[in-house]
Write an enzyme that holds these catalytic residues in place. Structure first.
Site, PDB file in Angstrom:
ATOM      1  N   GLY A  40      59.001  38.683  39.613  1.00 11.58           N
ATOM      2  CA  GLY A  40      60.010  37.724  39.162  1.00 11.58           C
ATOM      3  C   GLY A  40      61.282  37.822  39.986  1.00 11.58           C
ATOM      4  O   GLY A  40      61.754  36.828  40.557  1.00 11.58           O
ATOM      5  N   ASN A 179      47.124  33.487  45.442  1.00  8.70           N
ATOM      6  CA  ASN A 179      46.445  33.933  46.658  1.00  8.70           C
ATOM      7  C   ASN A 179      44.934  33.795  46.471  1.00  8.70           C
ATOM      8  O   ASN A 179      44.465  33.377  45.411  1.00  8.70           O
ATOM      9  CB  ASN A 179      46.874  35.355  47.051  1.00  8.70           C
ATOM     10  CG  ASN A 179      46.450  36.410  46.042  1.00  8.70           C
ATOM     11  OD1 ASN A 179      45.481  36.227  45.302  1.00  8.70           O
ATOM     12  ND2 ASN A 179      47.166  37.512  45.999  1.00  8.70           N
ATOM     13  N   LEU A 212      46.280  32.679  51.960  1.00 13.10           N
ATOM     14  CA  LEU A 212      45.012  33.274  52.410  1.00 13.10           C
ATOM     15  C   LEU A 212      45.236  34.490  53.301  1.00 13.10           C
ATOM     16  O   LEU A 212      44.431  34.762  54.195  1.00 13.10           O
ATOM     17  CB  LEU A 212      44.203  32.218  53.177  1.00 13.10           C
ATOM     18  CG  LEU A 212      43.941  30.908  52.431  1.00 13.10           C
ATOM     19  CD1 LEU A 212      43.420  29.835  53.376  1.00 13.10           C
ATOM     20  CD2 LEU A 212      42.950  31.145  51.284  1.00 13.10           C
ATOM     21  N   GLY A 213      46.329  35.231  53.091  1.00 12.38           N
ATOM     22  CA  GLY A 213      46.598  36.404  53.920  1.00 12.38           C
ATOM     23  C   GLY A 213      46.725  36.017  55.375  1.00 12.38           C
ATOM     24  O   GLY A 213      47.417  35.061  55.726  1.00 12.38           O
ATOM     25  N   ASP A 237      55.259  46.489  55.989  1.00 11.14           N
ATOM     26  CA  ASP A 237      55.121  46.550  54.534  1.00 11.14           C
ATOM     27  C   ASP A 237      54.878  45.127  54.011  1.00 11.14           C
ATOM     28  O   ASP A 237      55.747  44.269  54.150  1.00 11.14           O
ATOM     29  CB  ASP A 237      56.404  47.134  53.923  1.00 11.14           C
ATOM     30  CG  ASP A 237      56.283  47.378  52.425  1.00 11.14           C
ATOM     31  OD1 ASP A 237      55.290  46.939  51.819  1.00 11.14           O
ATOM     32  OD2 ASP A 237      57.198  48.017  51.867  1.00 11.14           O
ATOM     33  N   GLY A 242      54.014  37.565  49.513  1.00 12.89           N
ATOM     34  CA  GLY A 242      53.633  36.390  48.721  1.00 12.89           C
ATOM     35  C   GLY A 242      54.813  35.859  47.904  1.00 12.89           C
ATOM     36  O   GLY A 242      54.980  34.649  47.756  1.00 12.89           O
ATOM     37  N   ASP A 243      55.629  36.773  47.395  1.00 11.95           N
ATOM     38  CA  ASP A 243      56.797  36.349  46.600  1.00 11.95           C
ATOM     39  C   ASP A 243      57.791  35.593  47.485  1.00 11.95           C
ATOM     40  O   ASP A 243      58.389  34.607  47.057  1.00 11.95           O
ATOM     41  CB  ASP A 243      57.488  37.569  45.985  1.00 11.95           C
ATOM     42  CG  ASP A 243      56.575  38.332  45.043  1.00 11.95           C
ATOM     43  OD1 ASP A 243      55.676  37.711  44.443  1.00 11.95           O
ATOM     44  OD2 ASP A 243      56.748  39.562  44.907  1.00 11.95           O
ATOM     45  N   GLY A 278      60.067  47.524  51.680  1.00 14.28           N
ATOM     46  CA  GLY A 278      60.597  47.183  50.362  1.00 14.28           C
ATOM     47  C   GLY A 278      60.349  45.743  49.981  1.00 14.28           C
ATOM     48  O   GLY A 278      59.879  44.935  50.792  1.00 14.28           O
TER      49      GLY A 278
END
Ligand code: RIB
Length: 295
Positions: A40, A179, A212-213, A237, A242-243, A278
């Site tokens: 979130g 995803n 799709l990565g 990292d 995705g966020d 991070g």
């Protein structure tokens, strides 16, 4: 137009490891870092950094005041964030030498939302405003019903995918951000084109964004379909990649951007995020994303 995210705030305990620990194995980590995260909060920060008028709502414990500072720092309106007498959510994250991760969640305060709290937050929003949700807080079925009654546009990132989503009335969701793993969990299908076709069959009026990565991302609704490849980088990292994509894409759409342009901006923002460690600290500012796109 305001964008509200009612979502998780997690303290991310990130252990750098050679490989993701196996069942029965004991493995020494190289280092431990603590970052701000939670799907979130990550998506709220991405929205705000992309320029959207962003509000974040959710619950923290006394150990989570740092999220209020983060909201101020990143231009997220955090006036609805409430402190309760429960530990802030946290995540145990293993990050391996290939920048892949696995995440174990402790819900804590994220799982303590009440009808009264949700009603109080939604009262501040009106028809046409966007509501962004993930599956790291409780009360999703109630939040979706109440926001829909209000005429808000609802975007859902069904992550993590679990049985708690069974009670959500998915016909009220306007935008699905998921995803390929979640796409398979929702539809039972593996092929991205088949996943999209099935989702549009199930929810004909929805907009679907399927990441799709390394194979990019696909957007589809009943009138159009677009593909966006990734921007290749050396990842350190992948947490919050995705966020970052979701927040940037939604920010683009909310300002009236054409879908292909919003997809490209989201892919570039995400490619920058994975070059940094991070979750929250890895999300780039819009100016940086635009400069990189102009290169
Ligand atoms: O998507 C990444 C996030 O998932 C992490 O920040 C962690 O807190 C979990 O919510």
């Amino acid at each position: 137009m305001k964008v509200l995210c009612i979502g998780s705030m997690n303290l991310d305990f990130v252990y750098s490891v050679d490989h993701i620990v196996q069942p029965g194995e004991t493995e020494a980590s190289y280092s431990l870092d603590v970052f701000l995260g939670g799907k979130g909060m990550n998506q709220s920060v991405a929205l705000a950094k992309a320029g959207a008028d962003t509000y974040h709502a959710g619950l923290i414990g006394d150990d989570g005041k740092v999220f209020l500072d983060a909201c101020k720092e990143h231009n997220v309106n955090g006036k609805h964030i409430k402190t309760i007498d429960v530990k802030t959510g946290n995540a145990i994250i293993q990050r391996d030498k290939n920048a892949q991760n696995c995440i174990l969640l402790f819900g804590g305060a994220n799982q303590m939302l009440t009808e009264e709290y949700v009603d109080g937050v939604l009262n501040d929003f009106e028809a046409g405003d966007i509501l962004l949700l993930q599956n790291e807080v409780n009360m999703l079925p109630y939040i979706v019903d109440k926001a829909y009654e209000r005429g808000m546009q609802i975007a859902l990132n069904p992550s993590p995918f679990n049985e708690k989503l069974d009670d959500v009335d998915m016909s009220k969701i306007g935008i699905f951000l998921l995803n390929e793993v979640e796409g398979e969990q929702v539809t039972g299908l593996k092929d991205p084109d088949e996943i999209i076709a099935k989702l549009l069959d199930m929810y004909p009026d929805a907009k679907i964004v399927l990441t799709l990565g390394k194979d990019g991302a696909v957007y589809a609704d009943k009138d159009q379909k677009h593909f966006q490849p990734i921007f290749k980088v050396q990842a350190v990292d992948t947490t919050a990649a995705g966020d970052t994509f979701s927040g940037y894409f939604l920010a683009g759409i909310s300002e009236g951007m054409e879908v292909p342009k919003a997809l490209k901006m989201a892919a570039k923002a995400s490619s920058i995020a994975v070059t940094r460690p991070g979750a929250v600290p890895s999300i780039p500012l819009r100016a940086e994303v635009e400069a990189a796109l102009a290169e």
